[in-house]
Design an enzyme around this catalytic site. Sequence first.
Site, PDB file in Angstrom:
ATOM      1  N   CYS B 167      18.828  34.162 -54.009  1.00 31.25           N
ATOM      2  CA  CYS B 167      19.302  35.310 -53.231  1.00 31.25           C
ATOM      3  C   CYS B 167      20.615  35.900 -53.753  1.00 31.25           C
ATOM      4  CB  CYS B 167      19.454  34.916 -51.773  1.00 31.25           C
ATOM      5  SG  CYS B 167      18.129  33.861 -51.213  1.00 31.25           S
ATOM      6  N   HIS B 305      25.130  39.021 -45.432  1.00 33.49           N
ATOM      7  CA  HIS B 305      23.893  38.495 -46.029  1.00 33.49           C
ATOM      8  C   HIS B 305      22.830  38.377 -44.941  1.00 33.49           C
ATOM      9  CE1 HIS B 305      21.352  36.526 -48.914  1.00 33.49           C
ATOM     10  NE2 HIS B 305      21.212  35.463 -48.144  1.00 33.49           N
ATOM     11  N   HIS B 339      14.077  40.420 -46.771  1.00 34.14           N
ATOM     12  CA  HIS B 339      14.942  39.765 -47.743  1.00 34.14           C
ATOM     13  C   HIS B 339      14.312  39.898 -49.132  1.00 34.14           C
ATOM     14  CE1 HIS B 339      17.425  37.103 -49.859  1.00 34.14           C
ATOM     15  NE2 HIS B 339      17.560  36.130 -48.989  1.00 34.14           N
TER      16      HIS B 339
END
Lengths: 86, 413
Positions: B167, B305, B339
């Site tokens: 990520c 995030h 995501h």
Amino acid sequence: MLSRDEISRIIIKILVDDFEFKDPKLDDNLRDAHGFDSIDAIELLAKIEKMLGFSLTRAEKEAAMDIRTINDILNYLDTIQRRREI
Amino acid sequence: MTRRVVITAAQAITPIGYGQDAIRRSLMAGQSGVKPLRDDGLLTQHISCQVFGSVDYAIDYQFTRSDKKTMGPVAYYACQVAKDVLADSGLGQEFITSGRLGVAFGSTHGSPTVQRDIYRTFFQDLDKGFKGIGAVDYLRSMVHTTAVNITRMFGITGRVVASSTACTTSAQAIGFGYEAVKYGMQDAMLCGGSDEYDTTTVAVFDNLLACSAAYNHAPSRTPRPFDRARDGLVVGEGGGAVILEEYEAAKRRGAPILAEIVGFACNNNGGDLILPNQDGIAQTLKLALADARLRPEQVDFVSAHATATKMGDIIESQAINAVYGEKPLVTALKSYTGHCMGACGVIETIMTLSMMEAGFIVPTLNLEEVDPRCAALRYAREIIDIKIDVAAIQNFAFGGVNTCLLLRRSESL
């Protein structure tokens, strides 16, 4: 054993369908006229093995790296098939 | 001696649209890009999470056969956004091939689609052996496939950095690109990341009970970062790229300057590879502020995030509060896209650039009732018209990697 004409038809169809050749001629230089490179040659050999129904040896594959035209491919396959018949 | 670094082009392919205009329209309309999970004939029926942040529109790729043969789906996204930013930046071909432009671009793990084709060989008849593996399958699947397909397509001869830290992949790409220009190793960097549609990633998070599964009937209602009713993340796909240039050179050539990167930090929690770590996150944010020589109260906006996992959002909100207090407005942009894994950092950077340019902040989608354990922050609860001078984009990854980028609005340069 496949005839030269049959092989020619199959090879040209592969070159047009899978390698996006436009109007290939038997004596075109594959690299200059169609951007065909060594990675393409390896891919084409895999398709040729499928067409022939048997595996090529390492030496036979290395010999294919000298091919420059479709006529060269046809001559190459002629030799390969005759060798297997003996 | 260090140099100032500016962003001179930015483009993304995202679940809420392709290109800055489409993305901005979707943000302002509160449009979610989360859709039902597509059937891959493999894992879909075994996964509890049945939603995905999907790029479900056609893209008119105009790549040549020669370009395409070394590209898996992940490189299609990468090369398309790279093509866009090179065109938008106005950089000339002579500079692009000069060795003074480098590439920092990554993905989570190359192309899982091509990797699956390779693995199929193991389940073929033995006599067929490894012949099912194509001559270019490695080039199409390898971890650095995005970065080097970009160099090949555009003849870029500078350095290549292919970060692959899940990520934080593209946040690192931008950060390492920023450092390469700041310290004079390159004059410009093409940075970003992409990830393709992939159900194995969903399965991994599903097995960890980290994926959202309660909103399969209503995909756009999840993910729900910071919301009391959040139940996990939603995996997405896409890609984004930015061009970073040395400020004086960019100004001299009249390049469009979208923002300045004023700070970057990256650290590791030095322990658990999964659990979020408040101290590790807070330390990253402080290191970025120190790099930028900014005080916490100078940050106007935080792109969190915030993946909508139960613990992650709580820890992150506490870390933000510990460093910035309640001053900056906070939004979780993954609420719009899901995501997008290796691409999330660059996509969220581009969304933030868009809001900085237009002067607004969007709220977190699906944030209806703030979880009391995440309450110590100032959330945008509706579209707020505001001038953002400084924005922070933070990302965290499995493996304990944390990043923070700090941007300054171009008009204040």
